[in-house]
Design a protein around this motif. Sequence first.
Motif, PDB file in Angstrom:
ATOM      1  N   SER A 111      16.529  -9.766 -22.003  1.00  0.00           N
ATOM      2  CA  SER A 111      17.534  -8.809 -22.471  1.00  0.00           C
ATOM      3  C   SER A 111      17.791  -7.745 -21.408  1.00  0.00           C
ATOM      4  O   SER A 111      16.896  -7.351 -20.663  1.00  0.00           O
ATOM      5  N   ARG A 112      19.007  -7.305 -21.350  1.00  0.00           N
ATOM      6  CA  ARG A 112      19.370  -6.267 -20.385  1.00  0.00           C
ATOM      7  C   ARG A 112      18.583  -4.982 -20.650  1.00  0.00           C
ATOM      8  O   ARG A 112      18.130  -4.303 -19.727  1.00  0.00           O
ATOM      9  N   THR A 113      18.401  -4.659 -21.931  1.00  0.00           N
ATOM     10  CA  THR A 113      17.673  -3.452 -22.297  1.00  0.00           C
ATOM     11  C   THR A 113      16.243  -3.488 -21.757  1.00  0.00           C
ATOM     12  O   THR A 113      15.740  -2.501 -21.238  1.00  0.00           O
ATOM     13  N   PHE A 114      15.577  -4.640 -21.857  1.00  0.00           N
ATOM     14  CA  PHE A 114      14.218  -4.755 -21.337  1.00  0.00           C
ATOM     15  C   PHE A 114      14.195  -4.594 -19.821  1.00  0.00           C
ATOM     16  O   PHE A 114      13.351  -3.876 -19.278  1.00  0.00           O
ATOM     17  N   ILE A 115      15.108  -5.251 -19.141  1.00  0.00           N
ATOM     18  CA  ILE A 115      15.157  -5.166 -17.683  1.00  0.00           C
ATOM     19  C   ILE A 115      15.356  -3.720 -17.238  1.00  0.00           C
ATOM     20  O   ILE A 115      14.714  -3.251 -16.301  1.00  0.00           O
ATOM     21  N   GLU A 116      16.223  -3.007 -17.914  1.00  0.00           N
ATOM     22  CA  GLU A 116      16.521  -1.632 -17.524  1.00  0.00           C
ATOM     23  C   GLU A 116      15.424  -0.649 -17.923  1.00  0.00           C
ATOM     24  O   GLU A 116      15.146   0.294 -17.203  1.00  0.00           O
ATOM     25  N   SER A 117      14.780  -0.877 -19.078  1.00  0.00           N
ATOM     26  CA  SER A 117      13.801   0.091 -19.576  1.00  0.00           C
ATOM     27  C   SER A 117      12.355  -0.287 -19.264  1.00  0.00           C
ATOM     28  O   SER A 117      11.503   0.586 -19.147  1.00  0.00           O
ATOM     29  N   GLY A 118      12.073  -1.592 -19.183  1.00  0.00           N
ATOM     30  CA  GLY A 118      10.707  -2.043 -18.982  1.00  0.00           C
ATOM     31  C   GLY A 118       9.853  -1.967 -20.239  1.00  0.00           C
ATOM     32  O   GLY A 118       8.670  -2.279 -20.215  1.00  0.00           O
ATOM     33  N   ARG A 119      10.466  -1.578 -21.368  1.00  0.00           N
ATOM     34  CA  ARG A 119       9.716  -1.476 -22.624  1.00  0.00           C
ATOM     35  C   ARG A 119       9.519  -2.866 -23.223  1.00  0.00           C
ATOM     36  O   ARG A 119      10.478  -3.563 -23.522  1.00  0.00           O
ATOM     37  N   ILE A 120       8.266  -3.238 -23.423  1.00  0.00           N
ATOM     38  CA  ILE A 120       7.935  -4.567 -23.914  1.00  0.00           C
ATOM     39  C   ILE A 120       8.552  -4.830 -25.289  1.00  0.00           C
ATOM     40  O   ILE A 120       8.861  -5.962 -25.637  1.00  0.00           O
ATOM     41  N   PHE A 121       8.795  -3.778 -26.055  1.00  0.00           N
ATOM     42  CA  PHE A 121       9.393  -3.923 -27.384  1.00  0.00           C
ATOM     43  C   PHE A 121      10.823  -4.465 -27.312  1.00  0.00           C
ATOM     44  O   PHE A 121      11.341  -4.967 -28.293  1.00  0.00           O
ATOM     45  N   GLU A 122      11.463  -4.320 -26.187  1.00  0.00           N
ATOM     46  CA  GLU A 122      12.850  -4.747 -26.012  1.00  0.00           C
ATOM     47  C   GLU A 122      12.958  -6.170 -25.463  1.00  0.00           C
ATOM     48  O   GLU A 122      14.049  -6.694 -25.310  1.00  0.00           O
ATOM     49  N   ALA A 123      11.824  -6.793 -25.144  1.00  0.00           N
ATOM     50  CA  ALA A 123      11.832  -8.119 -24.526  1.00  0.00           C
ATOM     51  C   ALA A 123      12.189  -9.204 -25.532  1.00  0.00           C
ATOM     52  O   ALA A 123      11.835  -9.123 -26.705  1.00  0.00           O
ATOM     53  N   LEU A 124      12.885 -10.201 -25.051  1.00  0.00           N
ATOM     54  CA  LEU A 124      13.137 -11.384 -25.854  1.00  0.00           C
ATOM     55  C   LEU A 124      11.853 -12.208 -25.872  1.00  0.00           C
ATOM     56  O   LEU A 124      11.139 -12.282 -24.875  1.00  0.00           O
ATOM     57  N   VAL A 125      11.556 -12.827 -26.981  1.00  0.00           N
ATOM     58  CA  VAL A 125      10.347 -13.655 -27.067  1.00  0.00           C
ATOM     59  C   VAL A 125      10.669 -15.090 -26.721  1.00  0.00           C
ATOM     60  O   VAL A 125      11.816 -15.526 -26.796  1.00  0.00           O
ATOM     61  N   GLY A 126       9.662 -15.821 -26.295  1.00  0.00           N
ATOM     62  CA  GLY A 126       9.843 -17.232 -25.995  1.00  0.00           C
ATOM     63  C   GLY A 126      10.045 -17.542 -24.530  1.00  0.00           C
ATOM     64  O   GLY A 126      10.138 -18.697 -24.154  1.00  0.00           O
ATOM     65  N   ASN A 127      10.104 -16.538 -23.674  1.00  0.00           N
ATOM     66  CA  ASN A 127      10.339 -16.771 -22.252  1.00  0.00           C
ATOM     67  C   ASN A 127       9.053 -16.908 -21.457  1.00  0.00           C
ATOM     68  O   ASN A 127       9.075 -17.184 -20.283  1.00  0.00           O
ATOM     69  N   GLY A 128       7.961 -16.699 -22.057  1.00  0.00           N
ATOM     70  CA  GLY A 128       6.666 -16.762 -21.392  1.00  0.00           C
ATOM     71  C   GLY A 128       5.696 -15.911 -22.176  1.00  0.00           C
ATOM     72  O   GLY A 128       6.098 -15.069 -22.969  1.00  0.00           O
ATOM     73  N   PRO A 129       4.422 -16.106 -21.959  1.00  0.00           N
ATOM     74  CA  PRO A 129       3.434 -15.349 -22.730  1.00  0.00           C
ATOM     75  C   PRO A 129       3.358 -13.887 -22.309  1.00  0.00           C
ATOM     76  O   PRO A 129       3.584 -13.540 -21.157  1.00  0.00           O
ATOM     77  N   VAL A 130       3.034 -13.046 -23.264  1.00  0.00           N
ATOM     78  CA  VAL A 130       2.788 -11.632 -22.998  1.00  0.00           C
ATOM     79  C   VAL A 130       1.288 -11.485 -22.803  1.00  0.00           C
ATOM     80  O   VAL A 130       0.504 -11.885 -23.654  1.00  0.00           O
ATOM     81  N   VAL A 131       0.886 -10.921 -21.675  1.00  0.00           N
ATOM     82  CA  VAL A 131      -0.530 -10.697 -21.376  1.00  0.00           C
ATOM     83  C   VAL A 131      -0.860  -9.267 -21.788  1.00  0.00           C
ATOM     84  O   VAL A 131      -0.226  -8.321 -21.335  1.00  0.00           O
TER      85      VAL A 131
END
Length: 54
Positions: free
Chosen positions: A5-25
Amino acid sequence: MGYQSRTFIESGRIFEALVGNGPVVVPKSRADPWLAWSDRPVEEQIGEGRPTLG
C-alpha cells in the motif's frame, strides 16, 4: 512481483501494510517488526538481520 500500500510505503507503519506479501518478523528483542521478502527463506533473512532498502 510484490506490491504494497502507498500509505505503508510513505509512513512505514506496519499497521498500514497489506497482508500476504511476505511474513512479518516480530523480534523478541522488542525491536520494530519488519517484513521479510517472500522470495527467500525467512530463517536466512532473520539470521542476516533486518534488511535495508537501497
